[in-house]
Design an enzyme around this catalytic site. Structure first.
Site, PDB file in Angstrom:
ATOM      1  N   HIS A  31       0.824  -1.220   0.000  1.00 30.80           N
ATOM      2  CA  HIS A  31       0.000   0.000   0.000  1.00 30.80           C
ATOM      3  C   HIS A  31       0.850   1.260   0.000  1.00 30.80           C
ATOM      4  O   HIS A  31       0.312   2.361  -0.160  1.00 30.80           O
ATOM      5  CB  HIS A  31      -0.931   0.023   1.224  1.00 30.80           C
ATOM      6  CG  HIS A  31      -1.998  -1.028   1.177  1.00 30.80           C
ATOM      7  ND1 HIS A  31      -2.949  -1.095   0.183  1.00 30.80           N
ATOM      8  CD2 HIS A  31      -2.239  -2.078   2.012  1.00 30.80           C
ATOM      9  CE1 HIS A  31      -3.744  -2.130   0.407  1.00 30.80           C
ATOM     10  NE2 HIS A  31      -3.338  -2.739   1.491  1.00 30.80           N
ATOM     11  N   HIS A  66      -6.382  -6.988  -0.509  1.00 34.61           N
ATOM     12  CA  HIS A  66      -6.540  -5.557  -0.786  1.00 34.61           C
ATOM     13  C   HIS A  66      -5.688  -5.141  -1.986  1.00 34.61           C
ATOM     14  O   HIS A  66      -4.562  -5.609  -2.131  1.00 34.61           O
ATOM     15  CB  HIS A  66      -6.123  -4.745   0.446  1.00 34.61           C
ATOM     16  CG  HIS A  66      -6.874  -5.133   1.681  1.00 34.61           C
ATOM     17  ND1 HIS A  66      -6.401  -6.086   2.567  1.00 34.61           N
ATOM     18  CD2 HIS A  66      -8.063  -4.726   2.169  1.00 34.61           C
ATOM     19  CE1 HIS A  66      -7.273  -6.236   3.555  1.00 34.61           C
ATOM     20  NE2 HIS A  66      -8.291  -5.431   3.340  1.00 34.61           N
TER      21      HIS A  66
HETATM   22  N1  LIG Z   1     -12.807  -2.546   7.222  1.00 36.01           N
HETATM   23  C1  LIG Z   1     -11.456  -2.857   6.821  1.00 36.01           C
HETATM   24  C2  LIG Z   1     -10.553  -1.653   6.923  1.00 36.01           C
HETATM   25  C3  LIG Z   1      -9.159  -1.998   6.401  1.00 36.01           C
HETATM   26  N2  LIG Z   1      -8.161  -1.093   6.879  1.00 36.01           N
HETATM   27  C4  LIG Z   1      -6.809  -1.252   6.366  1.00 36.01           C
HETATM   28  C5  LIG Z   1      -6.529  -2.564   5.726  1.00 36.01           C
HETATM   29  C6  LIG Z   1      -5.065  -2.710   5.380  1.00 36.01           C
HETATM   30  C7  LIG Z   1      -4.761  -4.042   4.747  1.00 36.01           C
HETATM   31  C8  LIG Z   1      -3.350  -4.268   4.515  1.00 36.01           C
HETATM   32  S1  LIG Z   1      -2.950  -5.725   3.595  1.00 36.01           S
HETATM   33 ZN   LIG Z   2      -4.502  -6.911   2.655  1.00 35.88          ZN
END
Ligand SMILES: NCCCNCCCCCS
Ligand SMILES: [Zn+2]
Length: 343
Positions: free
Chosen positions: A159, A197
């Site tokens: 990210h 994600h």
């Molecule tokens: N309701 C989910 C919120 C997610 N917030 C950040 C997620 C980061 C994933 C990294 S792989």
């Molecule tokens: Zn993730």
């Protein structure tokens, strides 16, 4: 398979994140890496080595120098304000606010952050640079002729963009490694992100380039984090047009749907003629993940590894997400063992 690991990951241990409107204990914890390392040992996957230091240059090949300097100095400046708790932003520079970089650390924290879940702590810079060295040491091994390596990277990286952090990520380990492979003579490198994600940071870094192909299979940003990138119509820009592939899948999608998307991605990698593959290995696609909504079960990760091996490319795995801490070791090693077994 060789594993690269640094105990310096422990220096990143945020206390809380703002998630779904409430402050909760961080999901991205040192125990994640502990469980993966234990499984690597238990399953006798292969040697475990410490990373070699590579300095700032490889990091600055994909990240903005001012952003890196912010990460390096933020904690000291934050604690100089008498704050002994995690540094988190309190607003964002949204549409039609000035895109000026504030002088003050509080303003810079807002400018360089994508979310409120990525706390900067006393050990963040040391942990993040050690994770980058971990990925780079894995890349060194591929350059030296090894078929595969696993960089047990924590904090994760996918990210983190050219000039912002978020999603528990500060430096983009996979992107730093992909660039190092390019800098050491590999003409075409593919980065495949299988985390739940979207790898917004990796996309951001390579979006205008045709020498690094980026592909991501992820929860549909219409409903899933990071919401504002990861749509199927994002295909690259300029030189990079046609070298970015997003496969957004609806939350709750079944496993067979996920593997259809994977096969499409693998086909594109083969067409591209990649000389090496970097896998952003998030296992938050697991059915029991607390913040994600896909259905893969532990045996499916063996299948994933085998499919990846089918490309017959030198492959570097970089750990990304996966927040079901109990099964994370099994799920990660299942991918790596599945890859090795395919031979
Ligand atoms: N309701 C989910 C919120 C997610 N917030 C950040 C997620 C980061 C994933 C990294 S792989
Ligand atoms: Zn993730």
């Amino acid at each position: 398979m060789l594993t690269v690991y640094s105990d310096s990951h422990r220096l990143q241990h945020g206390q809380s994140e703002l998630i779904d409107g409430t402050l909760k204990p961080c999901f991205e914890t040192p125990s994640r890496a502990d469980m993966v390392l234990a499984a690597i040992r238990e399953r006798e996957l292969g040697d475990i080595i410490h990373p070699r230091r590579h300095g700032l240059d490889p990091i600055l090949r994909v990240h903005d120098a001012d952003y890196a300097r912010f990460l390096e100095t933020a904690w000291q400046r934050w604690s100089d304000m008498g704050r002994d708790y995690d540094a988190l932003p309190k607003m964002w520079q949204v549409r039609r606010l000035r895109e000026a970089i504030p002088d003050h650390v509080e303003g810079q924290l807002c400018y360089y952050s994508m979310d409120c879940g990525t706390p900067i702590t006393a050990g963040t810079w040391a942990a993040a640079t050690a994770a980058a060295d971990t990925a780079l040491t894995g890349a060194d091994r591929l350059i030296g002729g090894e078929r595969a390596a696993f960089a047990l990277t924590r904090p994760p990286g996918h990210h983190a963009a050219f000039d912002y952090c978020g999603g528990y990520c500060f430096l983009n380990n996979a992107a730093i490694a992909a660039q190092a492979l390019r800098d050491h003579g590999m003409r075409k490198v593919a980065v495949l992100d299988v985390d739940y994600h979207h790898g917004n940071g990796t996309q951001d870094i390579f979006y205008r380039r045709s020498d690094v192909l980026f592909l991501s299979i992820h929860g549909d940003p219409r409903t899933e984090y990071p919401f504002f990138l990861g749509f199927a119509d994002e295909k690259g820009e300029g030189e990079g047009l046609g070298y970015n592939f997003n496969f957004p899948l609806s939350a709750g999608s079944c496993v067979s749907t996920w593997f259809v998307a994977l096969d499409c991605a693998l086909d594109q990698i083969a067409r591209f003629g990649a000389e090496a593959l970097v896998v952003s290995l998030g296992v938050d696609t697991y059915r029991g993940d607390p913040i994600s909504r896909f259905q893969l079960d532990s045996p499916d990760f063996v299948t994933l590894g085998a499919r990846l091996a089918g490309l017959k490319l030198p492959t570097l795995f970089c750990l990304e997400g996966g927040y079901a801490v109990g099964p994370i070791g099994t799920n990660v090693v299942n991918v790596l063992a599945g890859f090795e077994a395919r031979g």
